[in-house]
Motif scaffolding. Structure first.
Motif, PDB file in Angstrom:
ATOM      1  N   GLU A 115       0.832  -1.209   0.000  1.00  0.00           N
ATOM      2  CA  GLU A 115       0.000   0.000   0.000  1.00  0.00           C
ATOM      3  C   GLU A 115       0.873   1.268   0.000  1.00  0.00           C
ATOM      4  O   GLU A 115       0.564   2.251   0.659  1.00  0.00           O
ATOM      5  N   LEU A 119      -0.306 -10.932   0.015  1.00  0.00           N
ATOM      6  CA  LEU A 119      -1.691 -10.572  -0.284  1.00  0.00           C
ATOM      7  C   LEU A 119      -2.604 -11.723   0.088  1.00  0.00           C
ATOM      8  O   LEU A 119      -2.288 -12.897  -0.188  1.00  0.00           O
ATOM      9  N   ALA A 133      -7.902 -10.028  -1.145  1.00  0.00           N
ATOM     10  CA  ALA A 133      -7.257  -8.832  -1.697  1.00  0.00           C
ATOM     11  C   ALA A 133      -6.908  -9.021  -3.170  1.00  0.00           C
ATOM     12  O   ALA A 133      -7.069  -8.107  -3.984  1.00  0.00           O
ATOM     13  N   LEU A 164      -8.246  -6.671  -6.170  1.00  0.00           N
ATOM     14  CA  LEU A 164      -7.339  -6.006  -7.109  1.00  0.00           C
ATOM     15  C   LEU A 164      -7.668  -6.385  -8.553  1.00  0.00           C
ATOM     16  O   LEU A 164      -7.663  -5.538  -9.449  1.00  0.00           O
ATOM     17  N   LYS A 214      -9.402  -2.043   0.141  1.00  0.00           N
ATOM     18  CA  LYS A 214      -9.011  -3.349   0.641  1.00  0.00           C
ATOM     19  C   LYS A 214     -10.234  -4.008   1.268  1.00  0.00           C
ATOM     20  O   LYS A 214     -11.206  -3.343   1.627  1.00  0.00           O
ATOM     21  N   GLU A 273     -12.483  -5.693   7.230  1.00  0.00           N
ATOM     22  CA  GLU A 273     -12.019  -6.635   8.235  1.00  0.00           C
ATOM     23  C   GLU A 273     -12.798  -6.462   9.541  1.00  0.00           C
ATOM     24  O   GLU A 273     -13.211  -5.359   9.900  1.00  0.00           O
ATOM     25  N   LYS A 297     -11.558 -11.848   7.697  1.00  0.00           N
ATOM     26  CA  LYS A 297     -12.238 -11.186   6.595  1.00  0.00           C
ATOM     27  C   LYS A 297     -13.730 -11.452   6.674  1.00  0.00           C
ATOM     28  O   LYS A 297     -14.180 -12.527   7.052  1.00  0.00           O
TER      29      LYS A 297
END
Length: 591
Positions: free
Chosen positions: A279, A342, A346, A350, A382, A385, A391
């Protein structure tokens, strides 16, 4: 004068034939000579091999497929298999006179025709005039028509009869990249075999064989780049290989291939993925600045980034096969190492952001701006959470779920659910017998149409009427926080009974389709919010004798309409126009 000119002329020395280098391009030099040496077209070679083994060869074949996948190559191998002096065989020897002549392109019995240059019907007729004659030195006379879709309609018509019933010594092999343009009458006379686009793995294997036999040093990354640029075409890939060999002076290096074909941005992909995983917005923009110096295509960069994310996602899902997946996706170990930084969620996020941004790039002020915004979204967004770091895979389910509505059996006698239609007009007014009554209780009713039962005896009680009169139904119904068809249902009802807990509404028979248990529950909740008490609601079908909220709104609308008409007619300007021009005011409703 002529003698003087002749005396001054100097003879031009002839080129020494020994100095002429007969160079043949790699695509022709490495054209497969047998079915076994073909790559990526097993479904076609298997069909032809089995037919040749059984000596059951069709008189007309049609090979379809994109450019450079082997249509003409397979046609020539088939011609050798048919005319080989060993006999009809799936493995031509390549040493007899017939095989050598076909390989060298000088066989008189293999007539190759370019459909793009011989489109006229006269050319086709001239070609077919010699069909009846036997082959000169071979077993079959073979007509190979390439790009057959370019023939004119009259040429196809002239070809039909011969193509359907040719002489026994004639075979037709047609090849095309656009089978949709071939008439169905021709397609029905041919055995069609479709060639698929070659995979990057098949192209890479062939390129590797070529450079090994040519003894050219190479790097695996360079061949992988060229195989991907071939886009399914072996001929295109070999032509690019020859271009790269000339550029790199007989030594294939990855960075030189990237520089030649505008792929220099490949070396930035691992660091770009690392910056996204960390990031690090500053590092992302710095990498874009470096990419801009090599003049890369940002659409291609984004596409390569998505391919890398795809490979990382596969490696995360199948960790035991990550090495083979990396080779298949043509990414290096540095790129694959990002999978440990990752999460799977994620990577999916992306990938989705990049996929959506591909179609948005064209709307950006410029490609670089659109690409930078894509990287910023990838770095900032992202997966959500929880506090413990897990997640969120789905929204939490509410602890309390409304109990489903239930309905009693149809034959049950629901005594408290049946009410009579009570008139709100004076007792002296004539009371007609009501229509069959539908009585629905929202506490017990299911999500299904309420049963229609016979009404009980009509009774009018003064105390019920007085109880109902304690509530101004028109004012109450207008305040209920309802919408849609539920509000429409309330507008068509009139209050018949109210004793402080139980409420009975009457609805016209024509509006019975509005009744449903869900809407009754919504009305009951709205009544509770306005009256402050639990209300048990029942709706009957009967005669509505009174003013409903719908009637009141229609009356008010009509009054406003009439008032608007009067204001227009009484307006001084309008009256002046009418008197001056002998005009008249059109009816607003008609307009």
């Amino acid at each position: 004068m002529a003698d003087e000119v002749a005396a001054n002329l100097k003879p031009i020395p002839l080129l020494n034939k020994g100095c002429v280098v007969a160079y043949q391009v790699l695509a022709r030099q490495w054209r497969p000579k047998t079915f076994s040496s073909l790559r990526g077209q097993e479904q076609v070679t298997r069909a032809l091999t089995n037919a040749l083994k059984r000596q059951q060869v069709h008189h007309a074949y049609l090979f379809t497929g994109t450019r450079g996948v082997g249509k003409t190559t397979i046609a020539r191998i088939l011609a050798k298999a048919l005319n080989c002096q060993k006999g009809i065989t799936p493995e031509p020897c390549g040493e007899c006179a017939a095989c050598i002549e076909i390989d060298n392109g000088r066989s008189v019995d293999l007539i190759e025709v370019d459909g793009a240059s011989r489109t006229r019907v006269e050319d086709t007729r001239e070609l077919l005039d010699n069909v009846q004659y036997a082959p000169t030195a071979s077993r079959f006379k073979i007509y190979l028509i390439d790009e057959v879709h370019m023939l004119s309609g009259h040429s196809f018509n002239a070809l039909l009869k011969t193509l359907e019933e040719p002489p026994a010594h004639v075979k037709f092999i047609l090849a095309t990249t656009d089978p949709e343009r071939i008439p169905v009458t021709v397609l029905s006379r041919c055995l069609r075999l479709s060639l698929k686009a070659l995979s990057s793995a098949d192209i890479f294997a062939q390129l590797q064989d070529i450079v090994n036999n040519e003894k050219i040093p190479y790097e695996l990354g360079a061949l992988q780049r060229i195989a991907r640029l071939g886009a399914g075409s072996m001929r295109d890939a070999i032509s690019l290989l020859e271009q790269a060999i000339a550029y790199s002076n007989l030594e294939l290096k990855t960075n030189e291939v990237d520089e030649l074909f505008g792929l220099s941005y490949y070396r930035y992909l691992p660091s770009l993925l690392q910056a996204l995983a960390d990031e690090d917005l500053k590092q992302c923009l710095a990498i874009v600045e470096e990419i801009a110096t090599v003049g890369a295509d940002y659409e291609k960069i984004l596409g390569s980034l998505l391919q890398s994310l795809h490979a990382i996602a596969l490696a995360q899902a199948l960790p035991e096969e990550s090495a083979s997946l990396a080779a298949l996706a043509e990414i290096d170990e540095a790129t694959l190492a990002v999978k440990d930084k990752l999460s799977q969620e994620a990577v999916q996020l992306l990938y989705q952001i990049g996929l959506t941004s591909q179609k948005d790039l064209r709307f950006a002020p410029d490609m670089r701006t659109g690409f930078e915004m894509t990287l910023l979204r990838m770095a900032l967004f992202k997966p959500r959470e929880l506090s413990d770091g897990n997640k969120v895979t789905q929204r939490p389910v509410p602890s309390k779920v409304p109990a489903p509505l239930t309905v009693p059996p149809a034959m049950t006698t629901p005594a408290p659910m049946i009410a009579t239609a009570v008139s709100q007009v004076p007792i002296a007014a004539p009371v007609r017998e009501p229509s069959p009554v539908v009585a629905v209780s929202p506490n017990d009713a299911p999500p299904a149409p309420a049963p229609v039962v016979a009404p009980a005896a009509v009774s009018v009680q003064a105390n019920l009427a007085s109880s109902a009169s304690e509530i101004n139904w028109l004012e109450l119904s207008a305040k209920l926080p309802l919408s849609g068809l539920t509000r429409m249902l309330v507008k068509h009802c009139i209050l018949t009974k109210w004793d402080g807990r139980n409420m009975v509404l009457t609805l016209e028979e024509s509006q019975k389709t509005l009744v449903s248990p869900l809407r009754l529950a919504q009305i009951q909740d709205a009544l509770k919010s306005q009256l402050g008490v639990e209300v048990k609601l029942t709706i009957e079908l009967g005669v509505v004798q009174g003013t409903t909220l719908m009637m009141q709104e229609q009356t008010q609308l009509a009054e406003r309409q009439q008032q608007a008409v009067r204001s227009v007619e009484e307006d001084p300007i309008v009256q002046s126009l009418v008197s001056t021009f002998d005009a008249k005011v059109e009816d607003i409703k008609a307009v």
